[in-house]
Scaffold this motif. Structure first.
Motif, PDB file in Angstrom:
ATOM      1  N   ASP A 149       0.484  -1.062   0.066  1.00 27.57           N
ATOM      2  CA  ASP A 149      -0.036   0.661   0.426  1.00 27.57           C
ATOM      3  C   ASP A 149       0.938   1.542   0.018  1.00 27.57           C
ATOM      4  N   TYR A 150       2.164   1.067   1.036  1.00 27.46           N
ATOM      5  CA  TYR A 150       2.633   2.778   1.043  1.00 27.46           C
ATOM      6  C   TYR A 150       3.951   2.544  -0.271  1.00 27.46           C
ATOM      7  N   ILE A 151       4.116   1.978  -0.874  1.00 24.34           N
ATOM      8  CA  ILE A 151       4.680   1.964  -2.355  1.00 24.34           C
ATOM      9  C   ILE A 151       4.083   2.306  -3.279  1.00 24.34           C
ATOM     10  N   PHE A 152       2.638   1.801  -3.010  1.00 21.49           N
ATOM     11  CA  PHE A 152       1.434   2.619  -4.372  1.00 21.49           C
ATOM     12  C   PHE A 152       1.649   3.533  -4.140  1.00 21.49           C
ATOM     13  N   PRO A 200      -0.438  -9.668  -6.560  1.00 25.24           N
ATOM     14  CA  PRO A 200      -1.447  -9.559  -7.747  1.00 25.24           C
ATOM     15  C   PRO A 200      -2.594  -9.715  -6.489  1.00 25.24           C
ATOM     16  N   GLU A 201      -2.875  -9.977  -5.213  1.00 21.73           N
ATOM     17  CA  GLU A 201      -4.207 -10.476  -4.442  1.00 21.73           C
ATOM     18  C   GLU A 201      -3.936  -8.452  -3.855  1.00 21.73           C
ATOM     19  N   GLN A 202      -2.859  -8.860  -3.633  1.00 18.25           N
ATOM     20  CA  GLN A 202      -2.490  -6.563  -3.169  1.00 18.25           C
ATOM     21  C   GLN A 202      -2.907  -5.565  -3.930  1.00 18.25           C
ATOM     22  N   THR A 203      -2.628  -5.885  -4.485  1.00 15.71           N
ATOM     23  CA  THR A 203      -2.078  -4.718  -5.688  1.00 15.71           C
ATOM     24  C   THR A 203      -3.355  -4.561  -7.372  1.00 15.71           C
ATOM     25  N   ALA A 204      -3.968  -5.914  -7.539  1.00 13.39           N
ATOM     26  CA  ALA A 204      -5.278  -5.298  -8.048  1.00 13.39           C
ATOM     27  C   ALA A 204      -5.773  -4.904  -7.603  1.00 13.39           C
ATOM     28  N   SER A 205      -6.124  -3.242  -8.071  1.00 12.66           N
ATOM     29  CA  SER A 205      -7.552  -2.795  -7.339  1.00 12.66           C
ATOM     30  C   SER A 205      -8.170  -1.341  -8.548  1.00 12.66           C
TER      31      SER A 205
END
Length: 327
Positions: A149-152, A200-205
């Motif tokens: 989340d922070y990196i994104f 992918p589970e944390q990033t795909a949104s």
């Protein structure tokens, strides 16, 4: 350079009995580190790269000793010390690229994350590069899983075009604009594709769609990465229900990009580049189209029907569908 080669060999070559070359190098590490620390502040980027690579490899030869030096360099917070921070944070990617053990770079995690928000552009760029390599590393990929989340958020910030980084260069009869922020933006989007591949589970949104929309209004080099990001996102079946509501938002930016390239082809301006971009858009839309059709997304389906009426784009799409696409 010779020192770098010796250290690299020591970090990578093993015999049946263990890391014999590294065993010979280990007693000399305390004498080598002060030299590397001194040149970490070199104004020459090529010299700093040698320092970074050597520090990264020394982490695999004498972890504790090299780590102390690396943490000291990373803790240089004064504005004038940005070269040192950039060289130090780059060392992490060289260690990760050699598939080092996680414990070798785990103590640097907080410092690397802090460098993502550094006030100096080159430090942020180096930090993004290191995060990218660590995410894709077989041995170290789990290090940043809890911090996606922070990196994104940092990626979103560094992917925005910044007018203050655009300068005008006088070339005599005409003036040319140089965007110093473009390399950082390209790195940011590249890291996003790596985050999606690694976590992918944390990033795909739906937030990725916002990033793609922003990128499609940017430089064509950024658009290339954005189209790849969108294709990767659509390849994850579990993510489709998260993004299906945003498919319609893709229509306007793709329409704008396609029409611009078609006009360039018709006017015989930069035809090669324009055709390359049209092929890219066609391949990307062909990935999105089945999702829109399966969900009866009228706006997107109507858009595809309309652009396919153009002979230039229709021929490009046909080549992409038949496998005759030169790419």
């Amino acid at each position: 350079t010779s020192l770098r080669e010796v250290i690299a060999i020591g970090a990578s070559q093993r015999s049946a009995g263990g890391m014999e070359i590294a065993d010979h190098l280990r007693p000399h590490v305390p004498r080598v580190l002060p030299i590397l620390s001194q040149y970490a502040d070199s104004p020459e980027e090529s010299v700093r790269n040698v320092v970074s690579e050597s520090l990264g490899h020394l982490l695999m030869i004498d972890q504790d000793t090299a780590l102390r030096t690396l943490m000291t360099l990373l803790s240089r917070k004064e504005k004038e010390g940005w070269r040192v921070r950039a060289a130090a944070v780059s060392a992490v990617r060289f260690a990760a690229a050699k598939q080092c053990q996680p414990q070798a770079i785990l103590p640097t995690k907080d410092a690397v994350l802090a460098c993502l928000a550094d006030e100096e552009l080159q430090v942020r760029k180096s930090a993004l590069h290191s995060v990218n390599v660590v995410c894709l590393s077989v041995t170290c990929t789990e290090i940043f899983r809890a911090h996606t989340d922070y990196i994104f958020e940092r990626i979103r910030e560094d992917s925005k075009p910044k007018p203050e980084l655009i300068r005008e260069v006088d070339l005599g009869p005409f003036k040319h604009k140089v965007d110093d922020g473009l390399p950082l933006r390209k790195f940011a989007y590249t890291v996003c594709t790596s985050l999606l591949a690694a976590y992918p589970e944390q990033t795909a949104s739906p937030a990725l769609i916002d990033l793609v929309l922003q990128g499609l209004a940017d430089n064509e080099d950024v658009q290339v990465i954005c189209c790849q990001l969108l294709q990767d996102l659509c390849s994850w079946s579990f993510a489709l229900f998260r993004i299906i509501g945003r498919i319609g938002d893709l229509v306007e930016p793709f329409d704008r990009c396609i029409m611009r390239c078609i006009k360039q082809v018709q006017a015989k301006q930069q035809v090669g580049r324009a055709m390359d971009m049209l092929r890219l858009y066609a391949r990307t839309l062909k990935v999105v189209e089945p999702i829109a059709e399966a969900n009866q997304h009228k706006m997107f389906i109507d858009f595809m029907s309309r652009v396919m009426k153009d002979s230039v784009f229709a021929s490009v799409c046909e080549a992409a569908s038949s496998g005759k696409d030169p790419f």
